[in-house]
Design an enzyme around this catalytic site. Structure first.
Site, PDB file in Angstrom:
ATOM      1  N   LYS A  35       0.836  -1.195   0.000  1.00 54.62           N
ATOM      2  CA  LYS A  35       0.000   0.000   0.000  1.00 54.62           C
ATOM      3  C   LYS A  35       0.875   1.251   0.000  1.00 54.62           C
ATOM      4  CE  LYS A  35      -3.952   1.745   2.642  1.00 54.62           C
ATOM      5  NZ  LYS A  35      -4.699   1.572   3.886  1.00 54.62           N
ATOM      6  N   CYS A 262     -19.155   4.064   9.986  1.00 56.58           N
ATOM      7  CA  CYS A 262     -19.116   4.820  11.252  1.00 56.58           C
ATOM      8  C   CYS A 262     -20.358   4.673  12.122  1.00 56.58           C
ATOM      9  CB  CYS A 262     -18.874   6.298  10.963  1.00 56.58           C
ATOM     10  SG  CYS A 262     -17.203   6.593  10.405  1.00 56.58           S
TER      11      CYS A 262
END
Ligand code: UDX
Length: 439
Positions: A35, A262
């Site tokens: 990444k 979330c």
């Protein structure tokens, strides 16, 4: 200023890019080397409007770089942000093991006489800051100078860059004047109101804010059920409530319910935190219940019309948990498709950005993916709108009607206009709005 951000996920990456954009020098740390290399080359693993250009521009200018070494990050920065995941555990409580590990790793590389502000940006339960501080002290070398600060992040996916560049407020929880002065200087270029609190309050603000927003959505969804039962129009009711400035119109859009990475997680965490503290926040359980009942109510409406769902060809527009993102985590659209597949329906779906992730995570292997909204609707006995992507509102309705086997549209996000749909000859159902009435 020189800062590092540990964790290049949503919050870490967008924060890093925005801090670099306003002139700071940012080292982004992630333990995934692949990444790191890909980000350094300017490839962004998520779809977030404006983010790719921002990262590429700041990497090119040298204000932003990526590494997999915490030592490298901490060594080159006065401020060290922790932005690692805090995933939910089976009982809803938060898994803080990534935070603990990073705290230990930071402690291992702090050098005596080299003051650092360690900032927690991840969403964490109240009192985590104290634990981070104790951990760094316990594992760190004698004479390491640091302060721990809480600085929760309120960005929304889909408009994360704009939210970060122009925040409503910046919350800084600190018990050190030295750390506070550094944090204020860091945020000066954003010209946003700064709220200074103690660490516990700052941590609590994040869970309390997200739970309140989820509560607002469940409130309007519960009212939408009353609208459906009584013939009132939820859009008008929401406008009427929202014009009261004490309430406000935002987050009063009725629909299939909230999802994403979330709200579901933070609500469960806040419930677990309250229970742990011996003051159970039971209202939030009702917020969760209303959220899932909204999807069940919608499914019942579909069954009432189509009768048996087995072998019915159903089109679904939308897979992501909201528009302008490719995120399908805790997406109501995906849950809904799973419900349909369980009942034996044949589902064909389309989403502008979410289909790659659907293939990657294999959450709905029984559903087919289409190349366009109209292709998904081809031969369908009903169409479900599960996410309110702008392009769905632009589809030519005459072509849509022609493509479908029968013109039944169930709009789970109140995207289309009931009067227009009725005029065009659709059987149209939405959430809390009378059929055929102009919104
Ligand atoms: C949220 C918070 O808004 C943000 O401050 C925090 O940092 C992270 O969590 P996000 O999850 O990106 O952000 O999306 P948001 O725009 O808040 O939407 C969350 C969910 O609520 C979506 O599924 C959305 O469709 C739903 N929603 C939102 C409604 O159903 N009705 C509304 O009126 C608003």
């Amino acid at each position: 200023m020189d800062l590092s951000i540990i964790g290049s996920g949503y919050v870490g990456l967008v924060s890093g890019a925005c801090f670099a954009e306003v002139g700071h020098t940012v080292v982004c740390v992630d333990n995934d080397l692949k990444k790191v290399e890909s980000l350094q080359a300017g490839h962004i693993p998520i779809y977030e409007p404006g983010l790719e250009e921002l990262v590429q521009r700041n990497v090119a200018s040298g204000r932003m770089r990526f590494t997999n070494s915490i030592a490298d990050g901490v060594d080159h920065s006065e401020v060290v942000f922790i932005a690692v995941p805090t995933p939910p555990q089976a009982d809803g409580s938060v898994d803080l093991s990534y935070i603990e590990r990073v705290a230990r790793e930071i402690s291992g590389v702090l050098k005596p006489g080299q003051y650092r502000v360690v900032v927690d940006k991840s969403t964490v339960p109240v009192k985590t800051g104290d634990k981070v501080s104790e951990t760094i002290k316990r594992y760190g070398s004698r004479g390491a100078e640091f302060d721990v600060v809480s600085n929760p992040e309120f960005l929304r996916e889909g408009c994360a860059v704009a939210d970060l560049m122009h925040p409503d407020r910046i919350v800084i929880g600190s018990k050190s004047d030295r750390a506070l002065a550094i944090m204020k200087k860091l945020y000066e270029p954003f010209m946003a109101p700064i709220l200074v609190t103690d660490i516990n309050s700052a941590e609590l603000i994040k869970h309390a804010a997200n739970s309140f927003l989820a509560l607002k959505i469940s409130y309007i969804n519960a009212v939408s059920a009353i609208c459906d039962a009584s013939g009132a129009d939820i859009e008008k009711v929401a406008d009427g409530i929202g014009m009261d400035r004490r309430i406000g119109r935002n987050f009063l859009n009725a629909g299939l319910g909230y999802g994403g990475s979330c709200f579901p997680k933070d609500l469960a965490a806040f419930i677990a935190i309250s229970e742990d503290l011996g003051v159970p926040f039971t209202l939030l359980k009702e917020v969760q219940r209303i959220n899932s009942s909204q999807r069940e109510r919608f499914l019942k409406g579909l069954r009432d019309t189509l009768w048996i769902l087995r072998d019915k060809k159903i089109a679904v527009w939308g897979l992501t948990f909201k528009p302008d993102t490719d995120d399908i985590r805790c997406s109501v659209a995906i849950d809904f498709i799973q419900d349909l597949l369980k009942e034996g329906a044949h589902v064909t779906a389309y989403d502008p950005k979410g289909m790659e992730n659907v293939a990657k995570f294999g959450l709905i292997p029984g559903a087919k993916m289409a190349a366009s909204p109209l292709e998904a609707a081809q031969g369908a006995e009903a169409l479900i709108i599960a996410t309110e992507w702008h392009e769905f509102g632009m589809v030519d309705l005459a072509h849509l009607k022609e493509a479908m086997h029968s013109p039944l549209v169930f709009d789970g996000r109140n995207l289309l206009d009931p009067a227009t749909m009725r005029r065009m000859g659709f059987h149209y159902r939405s959430i809390g709005r009378p059929e055929g009435q102009k919104s």
